[in-house]
Design a protein around this motif. Sequence first.
Motif, PDB file in Angstrom:
ATOM      1  N   LEU A 242      67.233  50.798 -11.115  1.00  0.00           N
ATOM      2  CA  LEU A 242      67.696  49.447 -11.437  1.00  0.00           C
ATOM      3  C   LEU A 242      68.645  49.463 -12.634  1.00  0.00           C
ATOM      4  O   LEU A 242      68.708  48.505 -13.408  1.00  0.00           O
ATOM      5  N   SER A 243      69.390  50.538 -12.759  1.00  0.00           N
ATOM      6  CA  SER A 243      70.347  50.673 -13.860  1.00  0.00           C
ATOM      7  C   SER A 243      71.374  49.548 -13.843  1.00  0.00           C
ATOM      8  O   SER A 243      71.729  49.017 -12.783  1.00  0.00           O
ATOM      9  N   ASP A 244      71.883  49.215 -15.018  1.00  0.00           N
ATOM     10  CA  ASP A 244      72.979  48.237 -15.103  1.00  0.00           C
ATOM     11  C   ASP A 244      74.290  48.818 -14.577  1.00  0.00           C
ATOM     12  O   ASP A 244      75.218  48.066 -14.265  1.00  0.00           O
ATOM     13  N   ASP A 245      74.361  50.128 -14.464  1.00  0.00           N
ATOM     14  CA  ASP A 245      75.565  50.782 -13.969  1.00  0.00           C
ATOM     15  C   ASP A 245      75.548  50.810 -12.442  1.00  0.00           C
ATOM     16  O   ASP A 245      74.625  51.353 -11.825  1.00  0.00           O
ATOM     17  N   HIS A 246      76.586  50.279 -11.836  1.00  0.00           N
ATOM     18  CA  HIS A 246      76.636  50.158 -10.373  1.00  0.00           C
ATOM     19  C   HIS A 246      76.557  51.514  -9.683  1.00  0.00           C
ATOM     20  O   HIS A 246      75.812  51.694  -8.705  1.00  0.00           O
ATOM     21  N   ARG A 249      72.997  52.863  -9.774  1.00  0.00           N
ATOM     22  CA  ARG A 249      72.132  52.154  -8.821  1.00  0.00           C
ATOM     23  C   ARG A 249      72.397  52.611  -7.392  1.00  0.00           C
ATOM     24  O   ARG A 249      71.472  52.820  -6.608  1.00  0.00           O
ATOM     25  N   LYS A 269      61.260  44.993 -14.001  1.00  0.00           N
ATOM     26  CA  LYS A 269      62.241  44.064 -13.449  1.00  0.00           C
ATOM     27  C   LYS A 269      61.866  43.716 -12.013  1.00  0.00           C
ATOM     28  O   LYS A 269      61.228  44.522 -11.315  1.00  0.00           O
TER      29      LYS A 269
END
Length: 281
Positions: A242-246, A249, A269
């Motif tokens: 669930l990383s903020d980096d696309h 993810r 999350k």
Amino acid sequence: MNMNAAQPARENILAHYKENGFAVIPNALTQEELDYLNGIVETSLREAPEQWHQPIEGAVGTVSLLAQYPLEMDRFIRHPVIFPLIQEVLRGEARFAQFDFRDVTADRASSSQMHFHRDISYYGTIGGKIYDPDNPYISTYACVIYYLSDVHECCPAFCLVPNSHTFSSLDEAKEKLGDEYREIPIRGKAGTAVLYNITTYHTRKGGMADCKHGRRTMHNYHSRASSSPLTNWVTVPEALALSDDHDTRMFYSQWTPNQIKYARDHYTKPVPAYYPVHMIK
């Protein structure tokens, strides 16, 4: 293999893979990286032996280090030297499949022989390609084995049969390949990487009775976005899945029912709505 071999050019590595179903990359890891990884493994073996399975064919192993060090291990899973090669072999579709460490001590070296086998997706028996004839590199899955210790003539060594991916058994490979049939043990210095198509027949050759070294390895498996997941037991830490980096993810997005359940039960999350959490028992 020459223990002091230089790293081939990218085009030569890929050409060898295309022709043989594998490639050897010397010096894929730096001494600093080797010291870091071996330090973590030594600490884990000493302080958390329960996280390592009991010896199987001479080797103990663990998958726990990704959960403990997600960002640090991601640097090796998508290593700047090797990951571009993986992306080329998998046609830009590389997805995380499995990551683990294995250790064979010197006293178990001579009992560490495995049988020849090939790795096929957990889902391979219910459909999907085992290998891809439309891919010039033929691969639906690829693995990198990194040697974390020097592999001498007396040591257990990864061994494979080039271009055996189309055959249903090793006996068939011997018959059909004829004079081209070869069993190639890979030896080299710590930091050597072996990139191979996992449906190629391979094994671990046992070491000699007087081996003083043993062998330590890191195993990094990749699937393709268009392939079925490799297993239904691997789980991915929240920091990566669930990383903020696309791009991160997406790379860790090939979720299985087990991964969905793990995320539902352990992530802080909310699990994205496109993963069918409500359907997993």
